[in-house]
Design a protein around this motif. Structure first.
Motif, short mmCIF file in Angstrom:
data_model
loop_
_atom_site.label_atom_id
_atom_site.label_comp_id
_atom_site.label_asym_id
_atom_site.label_seq_id
_atom_site.Cartn_x
_atom_site.Cartn_y
_atom_site.Cartn_z
N VAL A 142 1.05 -1.25 -0.05
CA VAL A 142 0.02 -0.13 -0.11
C VAL A 142 0.90 1.18 0.00
O VAL A 142 1.97 1.24 0.63
N ASP A 143 0.30 2.28 -0.53
CA ASP A 143 1.07 3.72 -0.53
C ASP A 143 1.18 4.23 0.87
O ASP A 143 2.14 5.26 0.91
N GLY A 144 0.39 3.98 1.70
CA GLY A 144 0.21 4.63 3.00
C GLY A 144 -0.86 4.12 3.79
O GLY A 144 -1.64 3.21 3.32
N LEU A 145 -0.86 4.22 5.07
CA LEU A 145 -1.81 3.60 6.13
C LEU A 145 -2.48 4.76 6.94
O LEU A 145 -1.86 5.71 7.04
N ILE A 146 -3.95 4.50 7.06
CA ILE A 146 -4.62 5.28 8.20
C ILE A 146 -5.01 4.43 9.28
O ILE A 146 -5.51 3.32 8.91
N LEU A 147 -4.98 4.73 10.55
CA LEU A 147 -5.32 3.97 11.49
C LEU A 147 -6.51 4.94 12.12
O LEU A 147 -6.13 5.99 12.80
N PHE A 148 -7.59 4.11 12.33
CA PHE A 148 -8.61 4.94 13.36
C PHE A 148 -8.60 3.87 14.68
O PHE A 148 -9.29 2.74 14.52
N SER A 149 -8.09 4.47 15.72
CA SER A 149 -7.72 3.58 16.94
C SER A 149 -8.50 3.90 18.14
O SER A 149 -9.33 4.66 18.30
N ILE A 150 -8.45 2.77 18.76
CA ILE A 150 -8.94 3.03 20.06
C ILE A 150 -8.25 3.96 20.94
O ILE A 150 -7.14 4.10 20.61
N SER A 151 -8.71 4.77 21.65
CA SER A 151 -8.06 5.66 22.52
C SER A 151 -7.21 5.59 23.79
O SER A 151 -7.23 6.26 24.74
N PHE A 161 5.95 4.06 13.86
CA PHE A 161 6.89 4.78 13.51
C PHE A 161 7.89 4.14 12.72
O PHE A 161 8.64 4.89 11.69
N ARG A 162 8.17 2.85 12.79
CA ARG A 162 8.89 2.12 11.74
C ARG A 162 8.52 2.36 10.47
O ARG A 162 9.23 2.42 9.56
N ALA A 163 7.19 2.04 10.26
CA ALA A 163 6.49 2.00 8.92
C ALA A 163 6.88 3.59 8.25
O ALA A 163 7.34 3.57 7.15
N GLN A 164 6.54 4.59 8.92
CA GLN A 164 6.94 5.94 8.52
C GLN A 164 8.29 6.14 7.91
O GLN A 164 8.70 6.65 6.99
N ALA A 165 9.32 5.70 8.88
CA ALA A 165 10.57 5.78 8.69
C ALA A 165 11.18 5.11 7.48
O ALA A 165 12.10 5.19 6.87
N GLU A 166 10.35 4.00 7.25
CA GLU A 166 10.98 3.14 6.16
C GLU A 166 10.27 3.31 4.97
O GLU A 166 10.17 2.63 3.74
N ALA A 181 5.66 13.86 17.15
CA ALA A 181 5.70 12.48 16.65
C ALA A 181 5.81 12.82 15.13
O ALA A 181 5.17 13.62 14.66
N PRO A 182 6.44 11.98 14.30
CA PRO A 182 6.64 12.07 12.81
C PRO A 182 5.52 11.57 12.10
O PRO A 182 5.56 11.48 10.85
N ILE A 183 4.20 11.50 12.66
CA ILE A 183 3.15 10.84 11.86
C ILE A 183 2.01 11.86 11.91
O ILE A 183 1.65 12.72 12.96
N SER A 184 1.35 12.37 10.83
CA SER A 184 0.31 13.24 11.06
C SER A 184 -0.84 12.57 11.48
O SER A 184 -0.90 11.31 11.79
N GLN A 185 -1.61 13.52 12.29
CA GLN A 185 -2.58 12.90 13.39
C GLN A 185 -4.04 13.89 13.16
O GLN A 185 -3.74 15.06 12.91
N ILE A 186 -5.01 13.27 13.35
CA ILE A 186 -6.37 13.87 13.37
C ILE A 186 -7.15 13.66 14.72
O ILE A 186 -7.14 12.37 15.29
#
Length: 371
Positions: A142-151, A161-166, A181-186
């Protein structure tokens, strides 16, 4: 490493009755389109990839007309290999059965469709299954990942973080993540949503306002409880800890929590989730209470069944579908510009006033109660 098209299927052309006809093979190729349009292969390639700002209108029209006449369809696999992209986004959510989660899928899917991307979906109710889903989707390229997580507070983020770095960009929704964090968040402004709900009850004249919260290992529960207490403090009302009880997001816990609160005689209850609010409504009906005559009720969350309850629940509406669409937009930006900085978006809730809130009324005596 380079890729080469070993056979393009072109079979030439013949003259029949003074007209030039294409002898079509099974697949029409870029080379055929270029030859028939009288342009170079590079020109057709630029046109297909939207790079035609310096191309004349006549050339664009000729290429497009040739594409339509020949019935050319781009080979998406070959294009993906050449670009090292698959035009696919992975969406991992923590519950397919939660009433709010389908909304984020709808928002993300609509945004993907506009961008001509596909959406790959996975259900991951815990961190271990989430890790497996991330690994599987990365193997699917996949070209990228979105996660809608438990809080959950302190949830593990190392695999993200590893996926983003790689080289696999990640965007998270509703997750406990450091601001740096180096990850965009909503995120959703849960504090404000709870504040609006409680303030609405105060403005109606309620003074004994109970709150059914979630387990306090969820940052959403902490934020909503803080919004509730802030509204009380602003109005000069004392916070009574006995009016705060905990549920677990379920219908059953809302039912039991509401029954336990009734002996403390609140005039209103702010419930921290939609399912618990539905349970609360049932508990009040089962104990002979009329809503909002005997007790006002505000929910948090706005799935369809909330507005079709009887009476229709006043609730805090979170822009869940909008979050899904924004997540795709943020992800596409990182895919296009891998070095772009991470972004944080905080989405605002709104209060939807329906049929379960009203000014407090004089308390009716219970059956058998002495005057």
């Amino acid at each position: 490493m380079s890729l080469a098209l070993l056979y393009d299927g072109y079979t030439g052309s013949v003259e029949r009755g003074g007209r030039r006809r294409i002898m079509r093979s099974k697949h029409v190729t870029v080379r055929q389109v270029a030859r028939e349009a009288g342009v170079s292969v590079a020109t057709v390639s630029h046109y297909l990839n939207g790079r035609y700002s310096e191309m004349s209108a006549a050339t664009r029209e000729r290429v497009q007309a040739t594409i339509e006449r020949l019935g050319y369809r781009p080979n998406e696999l070959a294009r993906s290999l050449a670009r090292r992209r698959t035009a696919t986004i992975g969406l991992i959510i923590s519950s397919l059965t939660n009433s709010l989660y389908p909304l984020v899928i709808l928002g993300a899917e609509a945004a993907c469709r506009r961008a001509e991307y596909s959406l790959l979906l996975a259900d991951a109710p815990d961190v271990e299954s989430e890790r497996r889903a991330v690994d599987l989707m990365r193997r699917k390229q996949v070209d990228g990942l979105i996660l809608f997580s438990i809080s959950l507070i302190g949830i593990a983020n190392e695999h993200l973080f590893r996926a983003q770095a790689e080289g696999t960009p990640v965007v998270v929704i509703n997750r406990d993540l450091p601001a740096e964090a180096p990850i965009s968040q909503i995120q959703f402004d849960n504090f404000r949503g709870a504040y609006l709900a409680t303030k609405h009850l105060i403005e109606l004249g309620h003074r004994r306002i109970a709150h059914i919260t979630h387990p306090l290992n969820r940052f959403t529960a902490i934020s909503r409880r803080a919004g509730y207490t802030a509204a009380l403090a602003e109005a000069g009302l004392e916070h009574d800890p006995s009016l705060v009880v905990s549920g677990d997001y379920s219908f059953e816990s809302g039912y039991e929590a509401t029954r336990s609160l009734l002996e403390r005689q609140p005039s209103a209850v702010f419930v921290g989730s939609d399912a618990m609010a539905a349970g609360a409504l049932r508990a009040l009906r089962d104990t002979g209470r009329e809503v909002p005559r005997d007790l006002s009720l505000v929910a948090f969350g706005n799935p369809d069944y909330i507005r079709y309850s009887t009476p229709a629940l006043t609730t805090v509406d979170l822009p869940i579908a909008e979050a899904g669409a924004i997540a795709v937009e943020l992800l596409l930006e990182r895919i296009g510009e891998p070095e772009a900085p991470a972004q944080t978006r905080v989405l605002q809730p709104k209060l939807l006033i329906r049929e379960t809130t009203a000014p407090p009324q004089p308390r009716r005596k219970e059956v058998g109660e002495q005057p």
